[in-house]
Design an enzyme around this catalytic site. Sequence first.
Site, PDB file in Angstrom:
ATOM      1  N   ASN A  68      -2.024   0.367   6.702  1.00 36.09           N
ATOM      2  CA  ASN A  68      -1.483  -0.867   7.289  1.00 36.09           C
ATOM      3  C   ASN A  68      -0.617  -1.664   6.316  1.00 36.09           C
ATOM      4  O   ASN A  68      -0.484  -2.884   6.433  1.00 36.09           O
ATOM      5  CB  ASN A  68      -2.606  -1.708   7.900  1.00 36.09           C
ATOM      6  CG  ASN A  68      -3.637  -2.143   6.884  1.00 36.09           C
ATOM      7  OD1 ASN A  68      -3.524  -1.848   5.704  1.00 36.09           O
ATOM      8  ND2 ASN A  68      -4.638  -2.876   7.340  1.00 36.09           N
ATOM      9  N   TYR A  76     -12.354  -2.046  -3.362  1.00 34.74           N
ATOM     10  CA  TYR A  76     -12.841  -2.103  -1.979  1.00 34.74           C
ATOM     11  C   TYR A  76     -14.359  -1.919  -1.896  1.00 34.74           C
ATOM     12  O   TYR A  76     -14.881  -1.523  -0.850  1.00 34.74           O
ATOM     13  CB  TYR A  76     -12.118  -1.057  -1.127  1.00 34.74           C
ATOM     14  CG  TYR A  76     -10.768  -1.522  -0.588  1.00 34.74           C
ATOM     15  CD1 TYR A  76     -10.655  -2.712   0.141  1.00 34.74           C
ATOM     16  CD2 TYR A  76      -9.626  -0.770  -0.764  1.00 34.74           C
ATOM     17  CE1 TYR A  76      -9.431  -3.140   0.642  1.00 34.74           C
ATOM     18  CE2 TYR A  76      -8.392  -1.188  -0.257  1.00 34.74           C
ATOM     19  CZ  TYR A  76      -8.311  -2.374   0.444  1.00 34.74           C
ATOM     20  OH  TYR A  76      -7.097  -2.796   0.959  1.00 34.74           O
ATOM     21  N   HIS A 115      -2.160  -5.409   1.608  1.00 33.17           N
ATOM     22  CA  HIS A 115      -3.443  -6.093   1.416  1.00 33.17           C
ATOM     23  C   HIS A 115      -3.156  -7.529   1.028  1.00 33.17           C
ATOM     24  O   HIS A 115      -2.197  -7.802   0.298  1.00 33.17           O
ATOM     25  CB  HIS A 115      -4.259  -5.443   0.290  1.00 33.17           C
ATOM     26  CG  HIS A 115      -5.328  -6.350  -0.266  1.00 33.17           C
ATOM     27  ND1 HIS A 115      -6.548  -6.495   0.332  1.00 33.17           N
ATOM     28  CD2 HIS A 115      -5.326  -7.215  -1.322  1.00 33.17           C
ATOM     29  CE1 HIS A 115      -7.263  -7.403  -0.349  1.00 33.17           C
ATOM     30  NE2 HIS A 115      -6.534  -7.848  -1.348  1.00 33.17           N
ATOM     31  N   LYS A 127       0.829  -1.214   0.000  1.00 30.92           N
ATOM     32  CA  LYS A 127       0.000   0.000   0.000  1.00 30.92           C
ATOM     33  C   LYS A 127       0.865   1.267   0.000  1.00 30.92           C
ATOM     34  O   LYS A 127       2.082   1.211   0.261  1.00 30.92           O
ATOM     35  CB  LYS A 127      -0.934  -0.040   1.211  1.00 30.92           C
ATOM     36  CG  LYS A 127      -1.967  -1.181   1.141  1.00 30.92           C
ATOM     37  CD  LYS A 127      -2.937  -1.143   2.326  1.00 30.92           C
ATOM     38  CE  LYS A 127      -3.965  -2.259   2.234  1.00 30.92           C
ATOM     39  NZ  LYS A 127      -4.951  -2.205   3.355  1.00 30.92           N
ATOM     40  N   GLU A 168      -9.477 -11.002  -7.727  1.00 28.72           N
ATOM     41  CA  GLU A 168      -8.553  -9.870  -7.573  1.00 28.72           C
ATOM     42  C   GLU A 168      -7.349  -9.994  -8.509  1.00 28.72           C
ATOM     43  O   GLU A 168      -6.861  -8.993  -9.049  1.00 28.72           O
ATOM     44  CB  GLU A 168      -8.101  -9.771  -6.111  1.00 28.72           C
ATOM     45  CG  GLU A 168      -9.254  -9.397  -5.177  1.00 28.72           C
ATOM     46  CD  GLU A 168      -8.854  -9.333  -3.714  1.00 28.72           C
ATOM     47  OE1 GLU A 168      -7.678  -9.588  -3.384  1.00 28.72           O
ATOM     48  OE2 GLU A 168      -9.735  -9.032  -2.889  1.00 28.72           O
TER      49      GLU A 168
END
Length: 137
Positions: A112, A49, A115, A9, A126
């Site tokens: 965080n 998302y 993913h 991320k 995905e």
Amino acid sequence: TERTLSIIKPDATRRNLTGKINARFEEAGLRFVAQKRIRLTKEQAEQFYSVHSERSFFGELVAFMISGPVVVQVLEGDNAVARNREIMGATNPANAAPGTIRADFAESVEANSVHGSDSAENAAIEIAYFFAGTELV
Ligand code: ATP
Ligand code: MG
């Protein structure tokens, strides 16, 4: 053997942590079979998302995911989906086990660092979202 989609991320790419994070996966026996650094569009982040679209943090999450480049990657190995999630640790770094990527690198529950797909079914969806079949060898 199984494949899963991983994303490094923007908080992690900004801090130049791609190599350190990738080493965690390789040392745990997962193999990179595809990888690219991209900048998500707002539409891509919203679609990716979309399961969280009713959550209070959705707008901020999308803004965070487009705040800088991400590295999308396909990992392969035995039980890759579950193994990847073990190596990442809990969503909130405050709850993540010591030695996990999120415990060691995440800035917050939102920023965080990584993913990982949450099921084999979602992994297939995905992976196809980001990679053409010809990019997966
Ligand atoms: P990911 O789907 O990114 O691998 P996850 O499966 O551990 O993470 P989810 O519940 O799917 O967690 O949440 C998706 C992402 O939304 C989280 O990784 C985090 O970036 C963000 N997020 C989750 N909960 C919160 C929250 N309470 N506040 C802000 N952001 C959150
Ligand atoms: Mg999730």
